[in-house]
Design a protein around this motif. Structure first.
Motif, PDB file in Angstrom:
ATOM      1  N   TYR A  83       0.828  -1.204   0.000  1.00 15.50           N
ATOM      2  CA  TYR A  83       0.000   0.000   0.000  1.00 15.50           C
ATOM      3  C   TYR A  83       0.869   1.264   0.000  1.00 15.50           C
ATOM      4  N   ALA A  84       1.923   1.267   0.791  1.00 14.54           N
ATOM      5  CA  ALA A  84       2.813   2.430   0.842  1.00 14.54           C
ATOM      6  C   ALA A  84       3.443   2.689  -0.529  1.00 14.54           C
ATOM      7  N   GLU A  85       3.893   1.629  -1.190  1.00 10.18           N
ATOM      8  CA  GLU A  85       4.507   1.781  -2.511  1.00 10.18           C
ATOM      9  C   GLU A  85       3.502   2.275  -3.540  1.00 10.18           C
ATOM     10  N   VAL A  86       2.303   1.722  -3.552  1.00  8.07           N
ATOM     11  CA  VAL A  86       1.281   2.076  -4.542  1.00  8.07           C
ATOM     12  C   VAL A  86       0.723   3.475  -4.296  1.00  8.07           C
ATOM     13  N   LEU A  87       0.483   3.807  -3.029  1.00  6.45           N
ATOM     14  CA  LEU A  87      -0.217   5.041  -2.701  1.00  6.45           C
ATOM     15  C   LEU A  87       0.703   6.192  -2.283  1.00  6.45           C
ATOM     16  N   CYS A 105     -11.610   4.213   1.006  1.00  7.37           N
ATOM     17  CA  CYS A 105     -11.933   4.984  -0.191  1.00  7.37           C
ATOM     18  C   CYS A 105     -10.768   5.897  -0.558  1.00  7.37           C
ATOM     19  N   ILE A 106     -10.342   5.809  -1.803  1.00  7.07           N
ATOM     20  CA  ILE A 106      -9.243   6.623  -2.335  1.00  7.07           C
ATOM     21  C   ILE A 106      -9.782   7.424  -3.514  1.00  7.07           C
ATOM     22  N   ALA A 107      -9.401   8.693  -3.590  1.00  5.46           N
ATOM     23  CA  ALA A 107      -9.833   9.565  -4.686  1.00  5.46           C
ATOM     24  C   ALA A 107      -8.596  10.023  -5.473  1.00  5.46           C
ATOM     25  N   PRO A 108      -8.165   9.241  -6.453  1.00  5.09           N
ATOM     26  CA  PRO A 108      -6.999   9.629  -7.251  1.00  5.09           C
ATOM     27  C   PRO A 108      -7.228  10.981  -7.935  1.00  5.09           C
ATOM     28  N   GLU A 124      -6.171   4.600 -12.893  1.00  3.05           N
ATOM     29  CA  GLU A 124      -5.854   3.343 -13.586  1.00  3.05           C
ATOM     30  C   GLU A 124      -4.612   2.675 -12.987  1.00  3.05           C
ATOM     31  N   ARG A 125      -3.610   3.475 -12.642  1.00  5.74           N
ATOM     32  CA  ARG A 125      -2.380   2.930 -12.052  1.00  5.74           C
ATOM     33  C   ARG A 125      -2.683   2.293 -10.690  1.00  5.74           C
ATOM     34  N   ILE A 126      -3.388   3.022  -9.842  1.00  8.12           N
ATOM     35  CA  ILE A 126      -3.715   2.526  -8.502  1.00  8.12           C
ATOM     36  C   ILE A 126      -4.615   1.300  -8.596  1.00  8.12           C
ATOM     37  N   GLY A 146      -4.901  -0.837 -11.052  1.00  6.25           N
ATOM     38  CA  GLY A 146      -4.132  -1.968 -11.557  1.00  6.25           C
ATOM     39  C   GLY A 146      -3.283  -2.626 -10.479  1.00  6.25           C
ATOM     40  N   ALA A 147      -2.688  -1.807  -9.616  1.00  5.04           N
ATOM     41  CA  ALA A 147      -1.812  -2.342  -8.573  1.00  5.04           C
ATOM     42  C   ALA A 147      -2.581  -2.955  -7.410  1.00  5.04           C
ATOM     43  N   LEU A 148      -3.662  -2.309  -6.985  1.00 12.13           N
ATOM     44  CA  LEU A 148      -4.395  -2.814  -5.826  1.00 12.13           C
ATOM     45  C   LEU A 148      -5.345  -3.954  -6.190  1.00 12.13           C
ATOM     46  N   ALA A 149      -5.923  -3.909  -7.382  1.00 11.10           N
ATOM     47  CA  ALA A 149      -6.914  -4.919  -7.759  1.00 11.10           C
ATOM     48  C   ALA A 149      -6.293  -6.182  -8.364  1.00 11.10           C
ATOM     49  N   LYS A 150      -4.976  -6.175  -8.576  1.00 15.43           N
ATOM     50  CA  LYS A 150      -4.326  -7.372  -9.108  1.00 15.43           C
ATOM     51  C   LYS A 150      -4.556  -8.530  -8.142  1.00 15.43           C
ATOM     52  N   ASP A 151      -5.048  -9.640  -8.653  1.00  9.56           N
ATOM     53  CA  ASP A 151      -5.347 -10.827  -7.851  1.00  9.56           C
ATOM     54  C   ASP A 151      -6.417 -10.573  -6.788  1.00  9.56           C
ATOM     55  N   ALA A 152      -7.339  -9.642  -7.059  1.00 12.91           N
ATOM     56  CA  ALA A 152      -8.419  -9.331  -6.122  1.00 12.91           C
ATOM     57  C   ALA A 152      -9.211 -10.588  -5.781  1.00 12.91           C
TER      58      ALA A 152
END
Length: 140
Positions: A20-24, A82-85, A92-94, A96-102
């Motif tokens: 999460y730290a790396e993605v966000l 809840c995140i508001a990019p 799309e970046r966030i 892709g990273a968080l939803a991978k293997d959801a």
């Protein structure tokens, strides 16, 4: 006074929070493992590497987390982080990273009447997310 998000994990707290730290763009602060407790009575059941408590600064928000012993863990429900990019590309970046293997996707990324992009899913670590990019539909 500001609320803090506190997340519980099934033994993969450090991996999840580091992701999460790396993605966000968050910053990991203190990390206390079971092995850091002063005596065995102060430890939670489980291995020495379990995280008793850790935190991550995310903008002005504090996200805290720990591992739960297997017999005490319950699947998160009744809320979403809840995140508001700031942009569609960032959405799309966030996503892709968080939803991978959801583990579940309640709403795939799509346009809604209130947002240019919106999505709801539960990530591979069990955290339920909601991403919202208002774009031109954002209300002031």
């Amino acid at each position: 006074m500001e609320p803090a998000i506190y997340l519980f994990f099934k033994g993969n707290c450090l991996e999840a929070m580091t992701h999460y730290a790396e993605v966000l763009g968050g910053e990991i602060g203190a990390v206390f493992r079971n092995s850091d407790a002063p005596d065995p009575e102060s430890r939670m059941p489980g291995g020495e590497d379990l995280i008793m408590n850790m935190n991550m600064r995310l903008g002005n928000a504090m996200v805290m987390a720990s591992d739960s012993p297997a017999e005490m863990y319950s699947k998160p429900s009744g809320f979403r982080v809840c995140i508001a990019p700031a942009s569609r590309d960032e959405f799309e970046r966030i996503h892709g990273a968080l939803a991978k293997d959801a583990t579940s996707v309640e709403m795939a990324p799509d346009e809604t009447f209130w947002a240019e992009r919106f999505a709801m899913f539960t990530d591979r670590f069990g955290t339920p997310w909601m991403l919202n990019f208002g774009g031109s539909k954002a209300q002031s």
